[in-house]
Design a protein around this motif. Structure first.
Motif, PDB file in Angstrom:
ATOM      1  N   TRP A 171     -24.806   8.614  -1.533  1.00 32.38           N
ATOM      2  CA  TRP A 171     -25.830   8.608  -0.480  1.00 32.38           C
ATOM      3  C   TRP A 171     -26.951   9.575  -0.815  1.00 32.38           C
ATOM      4  O   TRP A 171     -28.136   9.274  -0.625  1.00 32.38           O
ATOM      5  N   LEU A 172     -26.572  10.757  -1.310  1.00 34.30           N
ATOM      6  CA  LEU A 172     -27.592  11.758  -1.611  1.00 34.30           C
ATOM      7  C   LEU A 172     -28.537  11.291  -2.710  1.00 34.30           C
ATOM      8  O   LEU A 172     -29.669  11.732  -2.801  1.00 34.30           O
ATOM      9  N   LEU A 173     -28.036  10.398  -3.571  1.00 29.33           N
ATOM     10  CA  LEU A 173     -28.904   9.884  -4.621  1.00 29.33           C
ATOM     11  C   LEU A 173     -29.574   8.587  -4.206  1.00 29.33           C
ATOM     12  O   LEU A 173     -30.392   8.057  -4.936  1.00 29.33           O
ATOM     13  N   GLY A 174     -29.196   8.089  -3.047  1.00 31.55           N
ATOM     14  CA  GLY A 174     -29.856   6.902  -2.531  1.00 31.55           C
ATOM     15  C   GLY A 174     -29.311   5.615  -3.114  1.00 31.55           C
ATOM     16  O   GLY A 174     -29.245   5.452  -4.328  1.00 31.55           O
ATOM     17  N   PHE A 203     -30.534   4.742   6.304  1.00 29.72           N
ATOM     18  CA  PHE A 203     -29.675   3.672   5.817  1.00 29.72           C
ATOM     19  C   PHE A 203     -29.334   3.790   4.347  1.00 29.72           C
ATOM     20  O   PHE A 203     -28.255   3.414   3.930  1.00 29.72           O
ATOM     21  N   VAL A 204     -30.244   4.290   3.554  1.00 26.23           N
ATOM     22  CA  VAL A 204     -30.044   4.177   2.109  1.00 26.23           C
ATOM     23  C   VAL A 204     -29.935   5.515   1.403  1.00 26.23           C
ATOM     24  O   VAL A 204     -29.730   5.548   0.198  1.00 26.23           O
ATOM     25  N   GLY A 205     -30.049   6.609   2.127  1.00 26.88           N
ATOM     26  CA  GLY A 205     -29.918   7.891   1.459  1.00 26.88           C
ATOM     27  C   GLY A 205     -31.232   8.374   0.891  1.00 26.88           C
ATOM     28  O   GLY A 205     -32.291   7.798   1.143  1.00 26.88           O
ATOM     29  N   ILE A 206     -31.121   9.443   0.123  1.00 26.69           N
ATOM     30  CA  ILE A 206     -32.324  10.141  -0.323  1.00 26.69           C
ATOM     31  C   ILE A 206     -32.798   9.563  -1.641  1.00 26.69           C
ATOM     32  O   ILE A 206     -32.223   9.827  -2.695  1.00 26.69           O
TER      33      ILE A 206
END
Lengths: 415, 331, 359
Positions: free
Chosen positions: C206-209, C278-281
């Protein structure tokens, strides 16, 4: 446009920056706003643009109180030219000028109209900035940027230009170009100009009237010759100046006088008649040997004048490139009279400074010891058709002591 | 609990912090979402090297090699063991060494007696607590921060690692645990039982006449077991084909479209403390209604602990998986 | 900063400035054409379809076209699975790039990006804590996005309050508060990951999207703030231009810098938070895309905003297409792709500006 300021005050917290200022600027006038640093000049401009939330009821534009106008209305009355403008973003000159149309957009949804494009092009043409329109703004020189910013101000189609020291970062030719442009807009487009200026002589030359602020108060407003008197400048800036009239422009010229800061030296007083850079080394040598030196008459831009100022040597000054006035000549004789020795450096003699040779003659008459430095036997550096050489020879025959170097001159007054 | 998660803990936490501090995920682009390759650690070699006995038959020296191929020598059967992993705790208790265990990690919750032991932390170990227990051996699972244990070994408290990726290796570890704790007979008996149960399953599931359905097991939405992982081995033994068997990491995140295209016949999701997945949520995923497993309603849950802890209970996991994948064989 | 170095070093080389900028309509039409092409290719590429690492029966190009434009047995592949994902990638790329453009103008700093006011760190806290506080029981799969969104907005509000005094927004203070709060929340996220370590890999993802499971509902939820936000930022283009010359100049040109900054911060925060939830960072899109577009269309926001918006969509659709297909079966966080493309490109820009080009 008529601007009426009636009792404008402004405070930063407890500190009162503007105190009850009242003045009026009428349509098409060129008014300079002057005063020492911290006297409230920029603050006053910011009150007019409402960037600072002053008691704007005190400001009336064509009889309408400033506070009743919208931001965009204010922006279409006053266009501001700041000291300098910069951005890291790659705007072109035209982008910057186009920003001037912001106060005139009908709504955020409306596109660019033909009127906008015309106003931008017109502003570029009038200011002579058309060739800068497609260049990157951040790559332009300071003067070119100010030209673009003035074009932006014109694109605003304002009633008045407010300028905040618009030439402060420009060199001397840039300063004159910029002020000429502003004056031209003032004359040709009847634009009212209200400009904060730091250079007294530029202000004297271009302004119809000058308002002088001192510690937040309006000290005086009037024509340059009414405002820029030695007394007024002494009281506001704390500097002694001489006020002369520029022979070319006939405008007032103000020069700082360092005569009051006469240095008391242990040695003998020597007065130096020089010019054109001929007196510098001698001034320095005499000064280093403990003599009290005075000099005159020197034009303000003369390098000898600069050296004298650096050494804090009393100097009688004259307007740049002007002939020595009688007034300056008398002052010169007064200083000369206080000296024990008078040294004449091999300065180029022209009609403008011939009076300095006459001063040497006066010194002989007064019974002063006169030393003439003449590096060769060819005579003086003569721009008056041999008259100077004859005059110098005459001085020598009447008892002036002739030497050929600075060292000899020093030796002659020691003995 | 997913023990494998811990291996990246230290380094990745720094990355996470960096990601957030810089407020962009950008510079951590080099981060590799994989786990340690087990091959080099898992040796088929017999763990036992040598045992010396004294006159009365007491062990005076025990030299033994762990799953990381590290050989340690103990001056006797360890009596004060700290177990740092739910898996090792379960193995130690299963071979009857529960009384020798003096401390366990925070996540060891099975069997119930384990809950009475002193807690020593988990990924962040409390070295102070461990020292205060005066252990003579530390047993830890795969992916525990063994660097933290090095200083203890220097101080004379060795550690022993159980690290497995296959059910055979679990059996080997149980045998090792028996030797290590002096409970060889108990471990042999346990192994006999486990082997019998495994054989009972695999003789049905691995029969060449049995069809092998395509299976998708997820332990978190779209995260599954890849090649070389324990889950991969379990699916194979349970008579299924792991749809993610040809991906490139042990625990990959797969794309939704890949699962749809692979068209699994059976979908199994694990249920654990943190699980949010439900069968409904899975069948409502966009486009998943086209998957055979969902059309056939072959979507099941299984307890996370019995498929992710590589101790004796893994056989429970195998049995349940086999029954979910091949209900026809176990009626 | 890129611009100032160019300014110091590149001298008078002003003649080479952007040939395309006189024809903004042409540039924007070109970008729209590239967007259409990217959409088309992205929709065709995948595990089911004529292009890509097919793992099932091969679909011909004609079947794919029939599936997309007609109603065939292949239609669901496109309309249920792939098109929503491509649409979401496009919306998020557009939103991040547009918000990045606005933030760079507000901060007058080409290093600013949409996350500078704390959106990403706040959202990360929300996403990391969603599993812990049991919201899933109430909100199901929307728990994590909802909490991420709420935490992002709260964080932005706190950063905003820190950067505001006497009704004025001080962008320097705002920037510093953003950095300070981001590092504080970074520690909080680390702590939450520590607590909830079972979801560690997922949080990293998530943190990387990444955009793993996209539904039309998500597309709808993200579309609303993005479309409104892009529209608002676009119509404020003239004012953003003026703001770049300083707040006093903006005021003198009739723009209200305070309300402008507030509007831009609010709109960007909403867009970015909706995208991130929804998609992270997904890093780099909001930073790099405005830079690239400034090289092509110049700094005039009336053109820069739409150009960045369109190119942001193109960039993220392309990056996501790579992310979902480059490793067979596996989902590569799209943030890795954007960083892999964005990092070198950013360095190239820096080099270029140092050696005399124009940024």
């Amino acid at each position: 446009m008529n601007l009426k300021i009636d009792g404008l005050s402004f405070s930063f917290g407890q500190r009162r920056v503007l105190k009850d200022i009242s003045l009026e600027v009428s349509d098409g006038e060129f008014v300079g706003l002057m005063g020492p640093n911290g006297s409230g000049k920029t603050t006053m401009l910011r009150c007019l643009t409402r960037f600072l939330p002053s008691e704007s009821r005190a400001v009336l534009v064509d009889m309408k109180p400033l506070h009743t106008l919208t931001d965009r209305e204010v922006a279409s009355i006053f266009a501001v030219v700041p000291q300098s403008s910069s951005t890291d973003f790659p705007f072109t000159g035209r982008d910057i000028v186009s920003m001037g149309r912001l106060p005139h957009m009908r709504s955020r949804l409306s596109g660019t109209r033909k009127g906008d494009l015309d106003a931008v092009q017109n502003a570029l043409d009038i200011t002579g900035a058309a060739h800068l329109a497609d260049r990157a703004f951040f790559q332009l020189s300071g003067g070119e940027r100010q030209r673009i910013v003035i074009a932006r101000a014109l694109a605003q189609e304002p009633a008045a230009l407010l300028l905040d020291e618009p030439t402060v970062y420009l060199d001397i030719s840039g300063q004159l170009d910029m002020m000429d442009l502003i004056k031209r807009l003032n004359k040709e487009k009847s634009l009212t100009i209200f400009a904060v200026l730091h250079d007294i002589n530029l202000a004297a030359r271009y302004c119809d009237r000058i308002a002088l602020l001192n510690q937040g108060r309006l000290e005086i407003i009037g024509s340059p010759s009414e405002v820029l008197t030695p007394e007024m400048i002494q009281s506001v800036y704390g500097v002694e100046v001489a006020v002369r009239r520029d022979p070319f422009t006939s405008s007032i010229y103000v020069m700082p006088r360092t005569i009051s800061t006469s240095v008391a030296r242990h040695g003998t007083r020597v007065h130096l008649l020089c010019g054109g850079g001929s007196g510098g080394p001698l001034m320095k040598t005499l000064f280093d040997n403990g003599y009290s030196v005075s000099t005159g008459v020197l034009n303000v831009l003369d390098s000898d004048y600069e050296i004298a100022n650096e050494l804090h040597i009393p100097v009688v000054a004259e307007v740049p490139f002007a002939q020595i006035s009688d007034e300056a000549h008398m002052e010169n004789l007064r200083l000369l009279n206080e000296a024990s020795f008078v040294i004449v450096s091999p300065f180029p003699v022209g009609p403008g400074n011939f009076k300095n040779l006459e001063a040497a003659e006066n010194a002989l008459v007064m019974g002063k010891r006169v030393v003439v430095i003449m590096p060769s036997d060819a005579g003086a550096i003569d721009f008056v058709g041999g008259k100077a050489t004859t005059f110098v020879k005459n001085l020598i025959s009447r008892g002036a002591y002739k030497v050929s170097t600075v060292e000899e001159a020093l030796g002659s007054i020691r003995s | 609990m997913k023990e494998r998660n811990g291996v990246m803990m230290t380094s990745s936490m720094i990355i996470v912090v960096a990601v957030v501090i810089s407020a962009v995920a950008s510079f951590s682009g080099g981060y590799y979402l994989g786990t340690m390759n087990d091959e080099e650690f898992i040796e088929e070699a017999d763990g036992l090297t040598s045992i010396e006995l004294d006159d009365v038959g007491n062990v005076v020296s025990l030299t033994i090699t762990d799953d990381y191929n590290r050989t340690i020598t103990l001056p006797g059967i360890p009596q004060r063991i700290v177990s740092i992993a739910p898996t090792t705790t379960e193995i130690l208790f299963a071979v009857g060494a529960g009384d020798q265990v003096v401390g366990v990690d925070d996540y060891s919750d099975y069997p119930a007696e384990a809950l009475t032991k002193t807690r020593v932390g988990s990924f962040q170990l409390s070295i102070e607590t461990i020292l205060s227990l005066e252990p003579d051996l530390i047993v830890c699972g795969d992916l525990v921060p063994v660097d933290d244990l090095e200083p203890l070994e220097v101080q004379g408290i060795p550690y022993f690692v159980f690290a497995t990726r296959t059910i055979d290796a679990v059996l080997k570890d149980i045998a090792l645990a028996g030797i290590l704790t002096g409970h060889v007979q108990e471990s042999e008996a346990l192994l006999d039982g486990l082997r019998a149960r495994i054989d009972a399953i695999t003789e049905k599931t691995l029969d060449s006449s049995v069809e092998t359905p395509k299976v998708y097991v997820e332990y978190y939405p779209l995260w599954t077991y890849g090649p070389g992982s324990f889950g991969d081995d379990l699916i194979r033994l349970a008579g299924g084909i792991n749809i993610a068997a040809n991906t490139t990491s042990e625990y990959p995140e797969v794309t939704s479209e890949f699962v749809i295209s692979s068209d699994p016949d059976v979908i199994i999701f694990t249920l654990g403390a943190m699980t949010t997945t439900t069968a409904d949520e899975i069948s409502e995923r966009p486009g998943w209604d086209q998957i055979t497993a969902i059309a056939d309603d072959a979507i099941y849950s299984i307890d996370d602990n019995i498929v992710s802890r590589y101790g004796p209970r893994i056989v429970d996991g195998l049995e349940q998986l086999a029954e979910l994948i091949h209900p026809e064989l176990f009626e | 900063m890129v611009g100032s170095t160019a300014q110091e070093q590149s001298g008078q080389d002003g003649q080479s400035l952007r040939t395309g900028r006189r024809r903004p309509v042409l540039v924007l039409s070109g970008l729209c054409a590239v967007l259409a092409a990217t959409l088309f290719v992205a929709i065709l590429v995948g595990y089911r379809g004529p292009i890509g690492p097919s793992v099932s029966d091969h679909m011909s190009f004609g079947q794919a076209i029939d599936g997309i434009f007609g109603s065939t047995s292949d239609s669901w592949t496109f309309w249920d699975v792939r098109i929503p994902r491509v649409a979401l990638a496009g919306l998020i790329g557009a939103g991040l790039a547009c918000a990045g453009t606005a933030m760079q103008a507000v901060f007058r700093n080409s290093m600013a990006d949409p996350f500078i006011i704390g959106v990403s760190s706040g959202a990360a806290v929300g996403a990391a804590s969603a599993g812990l506080i049991g919201l899933t029981a109430v909100f199901g799969v929307y728990a994590s996005p909802l909490l991420a969104f709420v935490c992002a907005i709260i964080t932005v509000f706190v950063v905003y309050k820190m950067g505001t005094a006497h009704g004025r927004v001080y962008v320097d203070t705002l920037l510093l508060s953003g950095v300070a709060i981001a590092s504080f929340l970074g520690a909080v996220v680390s702590f939450l990951i520590f607590i909830a370590r079972q979801q560690f890999d997922q949080l990293i993802g998530w943190l990387l999207g990444s955009l793993p499971l996209v539904t039309w509902t998500q597309v709808g939820i993200v579309a609303l703030p993005v479309i409104i936000g892009v529209f608002i930022i676009f119509i404020y283009g003239r004012e953003l231009n003026a703001l770049l010359l300083g707040e006093e100049t903006a005021h003198n040109l009739g723009a209200n810098p305070e309300s402008l900054k507030q509007m831009m911060l609010a709109v960007s925060a909403l867009m970015t938070a909706a995208a991130v939830a929804f998609v992270g960072i997904i890093g780099f899109v909001g930073l790099i895309v405005p830079h690239m577009m400034r090289l092509i269309v110049g700094a005039d926001h009336r053109i820069l905003v739409p150009a960045s918006t369109i190119f942001g969509a193109i960039f993220l659709i392309a990056a996501d297409t790579v992310a979902r297909t480059i490793i067979t079966g596996q989902e590569l966080p799209v943030g890795i792709i954007t960083a892999l493309c964005g990092g070198p490109f950013f360095l190239y820009l820096l080099r270029r500006s140092r050696t005399g080009g124009i940024s």
